[in-house]
Design a protein around this motif. Structure first.
Motif: not given
Lengths: 114, 114
Positions: B41-44, B88, B38, B106-109, B104, B90, B46, B36
């Motif tokens: 300030n938005r949703g994830l 970001l 992101q 933790k995410g990668t920026r 999920f 996920f 797909f 995913y």
């Protein structure tokens, strides 16, 4: 096509006040519904999920509760907000069609507790 | 325990260069893997998923991911990065014991440098 609506988009509430975030899904029936919280713009924490009307599972004990009064409506509530409840709340849905189900997210609600 | 790991908090890539965002997983049985994205300030959103079949999965916005069973990895790739890919990302895996639950990372920026 399926769509998910989540509101309000932003909310500033004082400590001790109640909370109600709402989410509805259109274009599908009997979806699985989810509430996630995202703190500090990073990891997602699953708060609640529901596989049907009135069926709510809580993943972590906390100051929040969830309800599913209708098939495609999911509500996140609190009777008394804490400062630690601040964050970005995401509603999501999926359809149970086997293990390959995809979760789709709403646009999120920013909650600031002051 | 079932889990997914994104070992890099941040990845910097020059525009036009290929990019890779890493993900490894640990599940019992066959993995069902997702990516995913992101934006602020938005949703994830797909991007793509692997269920079975070809190890190279193609998704939205020119992204692809390679499933490697022996290395238990599902890295996200794009041949030529765009500044607009900055976001970001996920990685996620479906819980093989609970098909209504997704785990999920933790995410990668990802920062794409002009």
């Amino acid at each position: 096509s399926q769509t998910i609506h989540q509101w309000p988009a932003t909310l500033v509430q004082p400590v001790g006040s109640p909370l109600s975030l709402e989410c509805t899904v259109e274009g599908t029936s009997n979806p699985n519904l989810y509430w996630y919280r995202q703190a500090a713009g990073r990891g997602l924490q699953l708060l609640f999920y529901s596989v049907g009307i009135g069926q709510i599972s809580s993943e972590v004990p906390q100051n929040l509760s969830a309800s599913r009064p209708q098939d495609r409506q999911f509500i996140l509530s609190s009777k008394k907000l804490l400062l630690s409840d601040s964050g970005f709340y995401l509603c999501a849905w999926s359809v149970l069609q086997g293990l390959g189900n995809t979760i789709y997210f709403g646009e999120g609600s920013w909650l600031t507790v002051v | 325990a079932q889990s997914v790991a994104q070992p890099e908090d941040q990845v910097n890539v020059a525009e036009g260069n290929p990019l890779t965002v890493k993900c490894t997983y640990s599940v019992s049985g066959n993995p069902y893997l997702f990516w995913y994205v992101q934006y602020p300030n938005r949703g994830l959103q797909f991007l793509l998923k692997y269920i079975t079949g070809d190890n190279l999965v193609k998704g939205s916005y020119g992204f692809e991911a390679e499933f490697n069973k022996s290395q238990t990895s599902f890295h996200l790739k794009k041949p030529s990065a765009l500044v607009s890919d900055s976001a970001l990302y996920f990685c996620a895996v479906r819980d093989t014991f609970r098909d209504d639950k997704i785990i999920f990372g933790k995410g990668t920026r990802l920062h794409i440098l002009p």
